[in-house]
Design an enzyme around this catalytic site. Structure first.
Site, mmCIF file in Angstrom:
data_model
loop_
_atom_site.group_PDB
_atom_site.id
_atom_site.type_symbol
_atom_site.label_atom_id
_atom_site.label_comp_id
_atom_site.label_asym_id
_atom_site.label_seq_id
_atom_site.Cartn_x
_atom_site.Cartn_y
_atom_site.Cartn_z
ATOM 1 N N LYS A 35 -26.603 -11.797 -22.758
ATOM 2 C CA LYS A 35 -27.737 -11.559 -23.906
ATOM 3 C C LYS A 35 -26.836 -11.900 -25.859
ATOM 4 C CE LYS A 35 -27.459 -6.763 -24.048
ATOM 5 N NZ LYS A 35 -28.365 -4.872 -23.163
ATOM 6 N N ARG A 134 -37.572 4.321 -24.048
ATOM 7 C CA ARG A 134 -37.608 3.310 -24.733
ATOM 8 C C ARG A 134 -38.343 2.490 -24.355
ATOM 9 N NH1 ARG A 134 -31.665 0.032 -25.485
ATOM 10 N NH2 ARG A 134 -32.542 -0.168 -23.376
ATOM 11 N N HIS A 166 -32.918 2.180 -16.952
ATOM 12 C CA HIS A 166 -32.378 1.803 -18.101
ATOM 13 C C HIS A 166 -31.081 3.162 -18.211
ATOM 14 C CE1 HIS A 166 -28.743 -0.285 -19.920
ATOM 15 N NE2 HIS A 166 -28.850 0.282 -21.128
ATOM 16 N N ARG A 222 -25.261 -4.283 -13.304
ATOM 17 C CA ARG A 222 -26.050 -4.908 -15.285
ATOM 18 C C ARG A 222 -25.039 -4.616 -16.029
ATOM 19 N NH1 ARG A 222 -30.742 -2.399 -14.030
ATOM 20 N NH2 ARG A 222 -30.297 -1.699 -16.712
ATOM 21 N N TYR A 265 -12.455 -6.367 -54.968
ATOM 22 C CA TYR A 265 -13.473 -5.620 -55.872
ATOM 23 C C TYR A 265 -13.437 -3.887 -55.530
ATOM 24 C CZ TYR A 265 -16.182 -9.839 -55.724
ATOM 25 O OH TYR A 265 -16.682 -11.688 -55.469
ATOM 26 N N CYS A 312 -14.591 -8.895 -49.006
ATOM 27 C CA CYS A 312 -15.187 -9.727 -49.719
ATOM 28 C C CYS A 312 -15.841 -10.111 -48.920
ATOM 29 C CB CYS A 312 -14.574 -10.464 -50.782
ATOM 30 S SG CYS A 312 -13.672 -9.694 -51.838
ATOM 31 N N MET A 313 -17.110 -11.097 -48.837
ATOM 32 C CA MET A 313 -18.167 -12.028 -47.701
ATOM 33 C C MET A 313 -16.912 -13.063 -46.865
ATOM 34 S SD MET A 313 -21.431 -14.455 -48.747
ATOM 35 C CE MET A 313 -22.044 -12.732 -49.775
ATOM 36 N N ASP A 314 -16.358 -13.645 -47.313
ATOM 37 C CA ASP A 314 -15.016 -14.611 -47.202
ATOM 38 C C ASP A 314 -14.064 -14.415 -46.672
ATOM 39 O OD1 ASP A 314 -17.894 -16.544 -47.413
ATOM 40 O OD2 ASP A 314 -17.257 -16.158 -49.868
#
Length: 376
Positions: A35, A134, A166, A222, A265, A312-314
């Site tokens: 998954k 669950r 589970h 599993r 930053y 940072c983002m990148d």
């Protein structure tokens, strides 16, 4: 597509981990859980590698994942989709042979309506809530669900394949809930088998239980995180598993800066002396946790370096001191640890989380580059 950051996935490691799990399962079959894009490693390549390692079932969370496997030509093996909501394309899933989980009456109704459109009975696994609280139906409603599903089977719209549940705390050896859940599952599965008049495929064990609880293995185990070489119980060690993912990036810029330079930053990191900094082109937009700022380590120029300043983002920055490095040189963010680089478990430990989160959060703009694997 060329990219300054990439996730290298060793498919031979995946196959080897599955083979180890199959051996440890001691006769139970292995359903490799793939998954969430195979925990970030890549759905279809990992599926094939897991099958090459001896898995005889594949497990996903979403119906769309099961359909994607079938569309990619993964056939001849049962695929179980475990998490559904009303209104999904169940007729399509049934028609291509995706097994589905029934843990509530609404799902039974959806599949009873979908099967005639698919032209074949829906293969289903009954989900018992044995204490996870669950998904699934608990002991109070279990007999009613079993009777309703078997009535639908008698009507020709369902085929009951298995019974599942589970664990909540299998990664905490000795937790009292483990014994309680085992007892509840054994009783609920026995009821379903008696009502059906035949044996059903029983499966309960996740990675932790597959490796440490022989009494929980039943017919199929599993494993999820262990397929990718990461330990489900860090305190118990690595179990001989090999991490399959190595995350790297090529340095974008290397420069000398003076003492007292604020970095990134908020200037949460300030250089103590003249030093060399390197900019690494991967950030939280790629899955590098922002809360790893000034905390996580990477491997560059021969040793580990801590991230300097905010992620940072990148991109993020590392402080090399007086060590030499050039733009384009490789930085290993995490890997199996062979060269001294951090592992995904090291990152998880530093952040107070689990390795599952580290690998699954690596973003889609980071290409997966595969080595090894079956010749298919």
């Amino acid at each position: 597509m060329s990219s300054p950051a990439q996730a290298r996935v060793d498919l031979d490691a995946v196959s080897g981990n599955v083979a180890l799990l199959r051996e440890r399962a001691a006769g139970a079959e292995v359903m490799a859980m793939i998954k969430a894009e195979a925990y970030g490693h890549g759905l279809v390549p990992v599926a094939r590698a897991a099958l090459a390692g001896g898995a005889t079932w594949l497990g996903v969370a979403k119906v769309a994942e099961g359909l994607a496997l079938r569309a990619a030509g993964v056939a001849g093996v049962p695929v179980l989709a475990g998490l559904s909501v009303p209104g999904e394309p169940y007729a399509e899933a049934v028609s291509v042979g995706v097994d589905l989980v029934v843990g509530d009456r609404w799902m039974l109704d959806e599949l009873a309506a979908a099967a005639p459109r698919a032209g074949r009975p829906a293969r289903v696994h009954l989900k018992a809530d044995t204490g996870m609280t669950r998904g699934g139906t608990g002991p109070g409603g279990w007999a009613g669900l079993v009777d309703a599903v078997l009535a639908a089977e008698a009507a020709g719209v369902l085929e009951v394949v298995g019974v599942m549940s589970h664990f909540a705390c299998a990664d905490e050896p000795g937790h009292p809930s483990i014994v309680r859940q085992l007892a509840a599952f054994t009783e609920m599965a026995a009821h379903a088998e008696k009502a059906a008049g035949r044996r059903l495929v029983k499966h309960l064990a996740n990675s932790a239980a597959a490796l440490t609880l022989p009494e929980a293995r039943f017919d199929v185990v599993r494993p999820g995180i262990a397929v990718y070489g990461l330990t489900p119980i860090p305190a118990r060690g690595g179990f001989g598993l090999r991490p399959a993912m190595t995350l790297t990036a090529d340095a974008a810029l290397v420069k000398r800066v003076p003492a007292g330079a604020g970095v990134s930053y908020g200037h949460t990191y300030v250089t103590e002396r003249e030093t060399t900094l390197a900019v690494v082109p991967a950030g939280y937009g790629d899955g590098v946790p922002r809360h790893g700022s000034n905390l996580l380590e990477v491997f560059a120029a021969g040793r580990r370096r801590r991230i300097a300043g905010r992620v940072c983002m990148d991109q993020f920055v590392i402080d090399l001191g007086d060590d030499a490095m050039a733009a384009g040189d490789e930085v290993v963010l995490f890997g199996p640890g062979d060269r001294g680089e951090p592992t995904a478990q090291d990152w998880a430990d530093a952040l107070g989380t689990i390795s599952y989160e580290i690998v699954t959060r690596i973003g889609g703009r980071v290409p997966r580059v595969y080595t090894g694997g079956p010749d298919v």
